[in-house]
Design a protein around this motif. Structure first.
Motif, PDB file in Angstrom:
ATOM      1  N   PRO A  91       0.774  -1.264  -0.180  1.00 10.29           N
ATOM      2  CA  PRO A  91      -0.009  -0.254   0.147  1.00 10.29           C
ATOM      3  C   PRO A  91       0.908   1.279   0.093  1.00 10.29           C
ATOM      4  CG  PRO A  91      -0.867  -1.663   1.934  1.00 10.29           C
ATOM      5  CD  PRO A  91       0.611  -2.172   1.255  1.00 10.29           C
ATOM      6  N   ASN A  92       2.177   1.349   0.489  1.00 11.21           N
ATOM      7  CA  ASN A  92       3.031   2.369   0.855  1.00 11.21           C
ATOM      8  C   ASN A  92       3.537   3.021  -0.738  1.00 11.21           C
ATOM      9  OD1 ASN A  92       2.147   2.737   3.392  1.00 11.21           O
ATOM     10  ND2 ASN A  92       4.004   1.939   4.090  1.00 11.21           N
ATOM     11  N   VAL A  93       3.497   2.143  -1.773  1.00  5.33           N
ATOM     12  CA  VAL A  93       4.163   2.489  -3.001  1.00  5.33           C
ATOM     13  C   VAL A  93       3.540   3.680  -3.518  1.00  5.33           C
ATOM     14  CG1 VAL A  93       4.570   1.967  -5.371  1.00  5.33           C
ATOM     15  CG2 VAL A  93       4.740   0.252  -3.513  1.00  5.33           C
ATOM     16  N   HIS A  94       4.152   4.963  -3.676  1.00  3.54           N
ATOM     17  CA  HIS A  94       3.668   6.028  -3.830  1.00  3.54           C
ATOM     18  C   HIS A  94       4.332   7.040  -5.096  1.00  3.54           C
ATOM     19  CE1 HIS A  94       6.124   7.450  -0.823  1.00  3.54           C
ATOM     20  NE2 HIS A  94       6.117   8.659  -1.221  1.00  3.54           N
ATOM     21  N   CYS A  95       5.695   6.663  -5.522  1.00  2.00           N
ATOM     22  CA  CYS A  95       6.442   7.615  -6.142  1.00  2.00           C
ATOM     23  C   CYS A  95       7.619   6.970  -6.875  1.00  2.00           C
ATOM     24  CB  CYS A  95       7.081   8.772  -5.303  1.00  2.00           C
ATOM     25  SG  CYS A  95       8.157   7.986  -4.076  1.00  2.00           S
ATOM     26  N   SER A  96       8.501   7.564  -7.469  1.00  2.00           N
ATOM     27  CA  SER A  96       9.536   6.828  -8.155  1.00  2.00           C
ATOM     28  C   SER A  96      10.673   6.375  -7.255  1.00  2.00           C
ATOM     29  CB  SER A  96      10.190   7.993  -9.308  1.00  2.00           C
ATOM     30  OG  SER A  96      10.595   9.028  -8.564  1.00  2.00           O
ATOM     31  N   SER A  97      11.005   6.968  -6.198  1.00  2.00           N
ATOM     32  CA  SER A  97      11.889   6.270  -5.438  1.00  2.00           C
ATOM     33  C   SER A  97      11.223   5.175  -4.525  1.00  2.00           C
ATOM     34  CB  SER A  97      12.117   7.454  -4.163  1.00  2.00           C
ATOM     35  OG  SER A  97      11.117   7.786  -3.757  1.00  2.00           O
ATOM     36  N   CYS A  98      10.002   4.896  -4.527  1.00  2.00           N
ATOM     37  CA  CYS A  98       9.592   3.623  -4.078  1.00  2.00           C
ATOM     38  C   CYS A  98       9.744   2.753  -4.970  1.00  2.00           C
ATOM     39  CB  CYS A  98       7.937   3.884  -3.798  1.00  2.00           C
ATOM     40  SG  CYS A  98       7.458   4.971  -2.350  1.00  2.00           S
ATOM     41  N   ILE A  99       9.658   2.995  -6.364  1.00  2.00           N
ATOM     42  CA  ILE A  99       9.933   1.979  -7.253  1.00  2.00           C
ATOM     43  C   ILE A  99      11.240   1.622  -7.149  1.00  2.00           C
ATOM     44  CG2 ILE A  99       9.882   1.476  -9.733  1.00  2.00           C
ATOM     45  CD1 ILE A  99       7.548   3.264  -9.929  1.00  2.00           C
ATOM     46  N   TRP A 100      12.030   2.417  -7.264  1.00  2.00           N
ATOM     47  CA  TRP A 100      13.543   2.402  -7.153  1.00  2.00           C
ATOM     48  C   TRP A 100      14.198   1.349  -6.014  1.00  2.00           C
ATOM     49  CZ3 TRP A 100      17.626   3.326  -3.916  1.00  2.00           C
ATOM     50  CH2 TRP A 100      18.936   3.476  -4.507  1.00  2.00           C
ATOM     51  N   ILE A 101      13.725   1.772  -4.883  1.00  2.00           N
ATOM     52  CA  ILE A 101      14.173   0.958  -3.797  1.00  2.00           C
ATOM     53  C   ILE A 101      13.479  -0.764  -3.869  1.00  2.00           C
ATOM     54  CG2 ILE A 101      12.578   1.738  -1.963  1.00  2.00           C
ATOM     55  CD1 ILE A 101      16.183   0.801  -1.363  1.00  2.00           C
ATOM     56  N   LEU A 102      12.306  -0.620  -4.331  1.00  2.00           N
ATOM     57  CA  LEU A 102      11.517  -2.246  -4.305  1.00  2.00           C
ATOM     58  C   LEU A 102      12.275  -2.982  -5.580  1.00  2.00           C
ATOM     59  CD1 LEU A 102       8.088  -1.289  -3.605  1.00  2.00           C
ATOM     60  CD2 LEU A 102       9.722  -2.602  -1.983  1.00  2.00           C
ATOM     61  N   GLU A 103      12.843  -2.387  -6.481  1.00  2.00           N
ATOM     62  CA  GLU A 103      13.483  -3.047  -7.787  1.00  2.00           C
ATOM     63  C   GLU A 103      14.973  -3.269  -7.451  1.00  2.00           C
ATOM     64  OE1 GLU A 103      11.920  -1.345 -11.482  1.00  2.00           O
ATOM     65  OE2 GLU A 103      10.093  -2.306 -11.058  1.00  2.00           O
TER      66      GLU A 103
END
Length: 791
Positions: A91-103
């Motif tokens: 639920p906390n995914v909200h921006c490009s930096s979230c994508i970066w760290i999760l990938e």
């Protein structure tokens, strides 16, 4: 950041007294995350956003239930001896930096081989090694860095999404404040004098200021965050001009009431944000209602062979499979459901799921997972659970198999949006400078109106709505596209290449004649059992022709693509295929396709196929020849050349005796010469050619030849509609260009009124979502009209 603020999450760290690297932390969780990032050279994470993670919760013991194997088995998407794959809702995914760290989870733990984020669905698909890592470890790791997955144990399902009500709350706050500010502004509107001016004007103005604070700092925060992160990443996104307008309005209004020189523009400010959020809310609701993706997946056309109680075989669609059904999986077929192996030798290639080219041998009683590809003849399996259509489509679109084929049309949209932002900022600055000289009272209104009215939201919406609706419409017409970028690629093609057997020929109408030494019952039984394991169109036709025999379990089976099949049962060995493959050297030219048979190295004879071509073939080629170069690439001999020459247009190229690698090289050469190639084949022998072409279409006759190599699947019954489907793709691009033009016309008209000072910011904020709505209506209506014109 001051010394009392947590370096990781930004909360107060005064009471914790925890420091590391001379940096304060509010808890050991934040300190641990920083240590992980620092050790793995990931501290640039903090450059992407001011407080990237949420405060870690107390997670010790919280996920002990993930040590239960039964629960874990229900949650996993894939599981074998070494690799597990799971799709988690974050639920906390909200921006490009979230994508970066999760990938980049693999940099935090080497046992994680890949992690792919679906930002729209807020999910991350993680592949990890089970020998050194567990699901509990993964969930704990995600929770510790502020991305706790949502796991529902009610039905062992993941991703049972909680409704995100933040937009509704922000819209409510903005609407409440806007209404009150308008009410407090009435005396100013009606220019009330006397008692009002003397006593209550300052009070009302400061009340308006108070109402504007939660609107600017809460309701509009997403625009500020997006603009800030875009600028930090050196990207001028759509939110930059909006934020500039909001800041100018707020600062100018605050300045006016502070020095008592005016009432400010708090009504325009709160109204602007309210209508922006209202438009955003409407767009989300509309997109969810149209539900393109779900509709498209529900038509996914993979078929499979089901063995009935009376041991008869029938082809069924995968979403008709139920728990307890018995299925026959042939060589090179994909396993569509989780199942138990009950008969045959399984050698499974899970590279479609894991991305790793490694085969696994399985014995009777072993569990097989959906997505595996059988590479060793036929097997029979017992179904454990029904198919998930979304899973199969996800497999088809797996990022592991993404190539550089697609230059998605949305990239053009993005480039237009970026240039548009620069142009609009220039216009706003020039217009504002002009009015500062000639009439400074209008300068602020002009600046904000230009920035608001010219927001390119309508441009950004046109491509996804058009492509989404086209995907849904073509799916209903039994033409199934892998993704939206295939539509653009179809519109660009100038060369169409067809395979012959199983593509332009109709297998069900083919007649077959045998010439040679009569086969014994044992040889016929072995031949039927061998053909049973192949998905090649000629194998299927010949298998259906042969009399019923006792099917035997083969000791060895191997299919040589483009040549033939060989198999062994006890002491009996058989070869089926081309004359050279079976060792026959006295083959004479024939006008028809032939399949030769040898048993125990002794030549037996040949089956001659009298082809029946698909209905409407000649009309289809005559329609296509006006716009495209047409080619037939066949692995068969040239016996059918005379018939095809009479049937097809004069300029059609006919090439025979083409091996799979020859087809691939032919396409590669013509692409180097500037050709945009559409390849249409059977999905098995043509896998390489389908992957190499700009667009690869597999013809389906309810046979499971699913492969990531193809970009689209066409139901064989709709073969004669191919030209119309390509025309629809071209029309879709025209619709997008028309919607771009409409958006530009709207912006030019709006900019005229804004630049000349005739448009208030609040009116611009109302017009902006209306323009987006008009684009959605235009694209939806025009694409539906296209759909009605299709047969």
């Amino acid at each position: 950041m001051n010394k009392n603020t947590c370096f990781h999450c930004g909360l107060d760290s005064t009471s914790s007294k925890i420091t590391f690297d001379d940096k304060p932390f509010c808890c050991n969780g934040c300190k641990t995350v920083y240590e992980i990032f620092s050790t793995n050279d990931l501290t640039c994470y903090y450059d992407l956003q001011e407080s990237p993670g949420t405060t870690p919760k107390e997670i010790e013991g919280k996920y002990n239930f993930l040590e239960n194997k039964k629960i874990v088995e229900q949650l996993l998407e894939f599981n074998d001896d070494e690799i597990q794959i799971i799709n988690l809702y974050i639920p906390n995914v909200h921006c490009s930096s979230c994508i970066w760290i999760l990938e980049n989870l693999n940099k935090l733990n080497a046992s994680i081989s890949s992690s792919i984020v679906n930002f729209g669905k807020k999910t991350v698909r993680v592949t990890y090694n089970t020998k050194t890592f567990t699901l509990k470890s993964l969930v704990t790791l995600l929770s510790s860095i502020g991305y706790e997955p949502y796991i529902s144990l009610d039905d062992y399902s993941i991703g049972k999404k909680q409704i995100d009500r933040s937009l509704i709350y922000k819209l409510g706050v903005a609407g409440f404040a806007f209404g009150n500010v308008m009410f407090l502004s009435f005396p100013e509107y009606f220019q009330v004098s006397g008692f009002w001016i003397e006593q209550y004007a300052p009070v009302f103005r400061w009340l308006m200021f108070a109402f504007s604070l939660p609107v600017v700092f809460y309701s509009a925060q997403d625009y500020f965050i997006s603009a800030y992160k875009g600028l930090r990443s050196k990207i001028l996104n759509i939110d930059v001009p909006i934020v500039l307008g909001v800041l100018v309005l707020f600062l100018r209004s605050s300045f006016e009431i502070t020095f008592n020189i005016g009432t400010g523009f708090f009504d325009s400010l709160t109204g602007l944000i309210f209508f922006l959020l209202l438009g955003k809310f409407f767009q989300q609701k509309t997109y969810s209602f149209l539900s393109f993706e779900r509709d498209y997946k529900s038509y996914f056309p993979i078929g499979i062979t089901k063995i009935n109680a009376d041991k008869k075989e029938e082809s069924v669609q995968v979403y008709d499979i139920k728990k307890g059904d018995k299925l026959l999986i042939r060589n090179e077929e994909l396993i569509p459901v989780d199942c138990i192996l009950i008969k045959g030798k399984a050698r499974i290639d899970y590279s479609f799921v894991t991305g790793e080219s490694k085969t696994v041998s399985k014995q009777s009683g072993d569990k097989l997972f959906a997505g595996g590809k059988q590479l060793n003849g036929t097997i029979e399996v017992d179904v454990l659970k029904s198919v998930e259509q979304s899973y199969l489509t996800q497999l088809w679109s797996n990022d592991v198999f993404k190539t550089n084929k697609e230059l998605a049309f949305t990239n053009i949209t993005n480039s237009i949006s970026k240039r548009f932002t620069i142009i609009i900022l220039t216009i706003a600055i020039i217009a504002t400078s002009y009015w500062l000289i000639y009439d400074s009272s209008k300068a602020l209104n002009v600046f904000t109106s230009v920035l608001i009215i010219a927001c390119p939201c309508a441009i950004a919406l046109s491509a996804p709505f058009t492509f989404g609706n086209i995907l849904r419409i073509l799916g209903k017409k039994k033409f199934y596209l892998k993704n939206a970028s295939v539509i653009e690629q179809l519109a660009k093609i100038n060369t169409i290449i067809f395979d012959k057997t199983g593509t332009i020929t109709a297998n069900k109408e083919t007649s077959i004649n045998y010439e040679g030494i009569k086969l014994s019952l044992k040889e016929e039984s072995l031949l039927k059992s061998t053909l049973r394991g192949s998905n090649h169109p000629l194998s299927r036709s010949l298998y259906n022709l042969l009399s019923e025999h006792n099917i035997v379990s083969l000791d060895a089976f191997e299919e040589h693509l483009g040549e033939g099949i060989e198999a062994q049962h006890k002491e009996e060995h058989i070869k089926v295929g081309s004359a050279s493959f079976v060792g026959y050297t006295n083959d004479t030219a024939t006008l028809n396709t032939t399949v030769h048979v040898s048993s125990n190295k002794q030549y037996k004879g040949k089956f001659t196929f009298y082809n029946a071509y698909r209905k409407g073939l000649s009309q289809l080629f005559n329609a296509l020849k006006k716009e495209y170069d047409l080619v037939i690439l066949s692995g068969d001999n040239s016996g059918e050349k005379e018939n095809l020459t009479k049937l097809l247009p004069t300029k059609t190229k006919l090439l025979f005796n083409q091996k799979p690698e020859d087809k691939l090289e032919y396409i590669k050469y013509h692409q180097s010469e500037g050709a945009h190639v559409l390849m249409i084949g059977d999905g098995l022998n043509d896998a390489g050619a389908l992957a190499q072409s700009n667009v690869g279409i597999a013809i389906s006759e309810n046979v499971n030849v699913f492969s990531p190599a193809c970009d689209a699947i066409l139901d064989a019954s709709k073969f004669n509609q191919l030209f119309n489907y390509i025309k629809v793709s071209k029309s879709a691009i025209k619709i997008i260009k028309w919607s771009f033009l409409l958006s530009f016309i709207y912006n030019i008209i709006g900019l005229y009124f804004a630049v000349t000072g005739q448009l208030a910011p609040v009116v611009a904020a109302i017009l902006m979502p209306l323009s987006s709505i008009s684009i959605v209506v235009f694209t939806t209506i025009t694409t539906n009209v296209l759909g009605r014109n299709l047969k």
